[in-house]
Design an enzyme around this catalytic site. Structure first.
Site, short mmCIF file in Angstrom:
data_model
loop_
_atom_site.label_atom_id
_atom_site.label_comp_id
_atom_site.label_asym_id
_atom_site.label_seq_id
_atom_site.Cartn_x
_atom_site.Cartn_y
_atom_site.Cartn_z
N ASP A 36 -97.70 20.50 -0.32
CA ASP A 36 -98.19 20.61 1.13
C ASP A 36 -99.59 21.04 1.02
OD1 ASP A 36 -96.76 20.98 4.30
OD2 ASP A 36 -98.75 21.64 4.11
N ASN A 89 -94.53 11.94 3.26
CA ASN A 89 -94.02 12.50 4.71
C ASN A 89 -95.25 13.07 5.45
OD1 ASN A 89 -92.08 13.40 6.95
ND2 ASN A 89 -92.98 15.42 5.99
N TYR A 155 -103.49 7.14 15.41
CA TYR A 155 -102.29 7.23 14.73
C TYR A 155 -101.35 6.14 15.02
CZ TYR A 155 -97.59 9.73 14.65
OH TYR A 155 -96.36 9.97 14.16
N LYS A 159 -99.95 4.41 11.52
CA LYS A 159 -98.42 4.21 11.06
C LYS A 159 -97.93 2.76 11.23
CE LYS A 159 -97.32 8.54 11.09
NZ LYS A 159 -96.96 9.13 9.80
N THR A 190 -90.90 19.06 16.13
CA THR A 190 -91.79 19.61 15.19
C THR A 190 -92.91 19.97 15.54
OG1 THR A 190 -92.75 17.29 14.53
CG2 THR A 190 -90.75 17.63 13.40
#
Length: 250
Positions: A36, A89, A155, A159, A190
């Site tokens: 991360d 991810n 986005y 994706k 999230t």
């Protein structure tokens, strides 16, 4: 245990789907490298895994930087003894603006993290996975990589690109015993949806816009990632699995 003896890297492992997947992978026997850009949250995930009696390390990195990704792979192999699973991810959203109003800087940043980051993960991980005898790569796309939505052009594009990059890599590396699949989460609880939760007008609609009429949990997505990472999905590659409560059909 579904991942006994396996080494797994999870980017964006500091929270949300990444943290849930890291903890689930570890409970299923994997040695986990939590990656991360946020050292605090990433270290916290690794510590939680170790507190549960499992093996994990944390490596600070930036998925959009080739040298950083290369170091992640090399350090994981050196410290954990190989590489069998990569979960690409890490990702970000974008400002909800018309395409013509989006800055080039934000466009570049979203594409670099969400799409280039997956490319770099595949690029640097594949040789290590081949060296370990094969394995599985899972990439995080999105429900919005399968359908359009206004004001989210960067986005959506990033994706959607992940879906076809996944198919491409599956075709290229199947002969090396590497399966490459993607997940397409819907609205999941999230940090990336916090701004939607604060919208009193839109949230009641967004939170129920699927066949099940609710949002999903990171743990529910992690279960799907585990399936694709494990031998339970031994004849599945090049696929994108919606984990969206029926959002794509809604």
């Amino acid at each position: 245990m579904k991942l006994a003896g396996k080494v797994a890297i999870i980017t964006g492992g500091g929270g949300g789907i990444g943290r849930a997947s890291a903890m689930l992978f570890a409970s299923e026997g994997a040695r986990v490298a939590v990656a991360d850009i946020d050292s605090v949250s990433g270290e916290e995930t690794a510590e939680k895994i170790k507190e549960n009696g499992h093996e994990a390390i944390f490596i600070k990195m930036d998925v959009s930087n080739s040298e950083s990704v290369k170091n992640l792979i090399n350090e994981s192999v050196r410290r954990l003894g190989g590489l069998h699973i990569l979960f690409n991810n890490a990702g970000v959203g974008n400002s909800e603006v018309r395409s013509t109003d989006m800055s080039e800087e934000e466009w570049d940043s979203v594409i670099d993290i969400n799409l280039k980051g997956v490319f770099l993960g595949i690029k640097h991980a594949v040789p290590a996975i081949i060296q370990s005898g094969g394995g599985s790569i899972i990439n995080t796309s999105s429900l919005l990589g399968l359908k359009g939505q206004k004001f989210l052009s960067a986005y959506n594009a990033s994706k959607g690109g992940v879906v076809l990059l996944t198919k491409n890599a599956a075709l290229e590396y199947g002969k090396h015993n590497i399966r490459v699949n993607a997940i397409a989460p819907g609205v999941i609880d999230t940090n990336i949806i916090d701004h939607w939760k604060r919208d009193e007008r839109r949230w009641p609609i967004i939170s129920k816009a699927n066949a099940l009429g609710r949002i999903g949990s990171p743990e529910e997505v992690a279960n799907a990632v585990l399936f694709l990472a494990s031998d339970d999905a031994s004849f599945i590659t090049g696929a994108t699995l919606p984990v969206d409560g029926g959002g794509l059909t809604f």
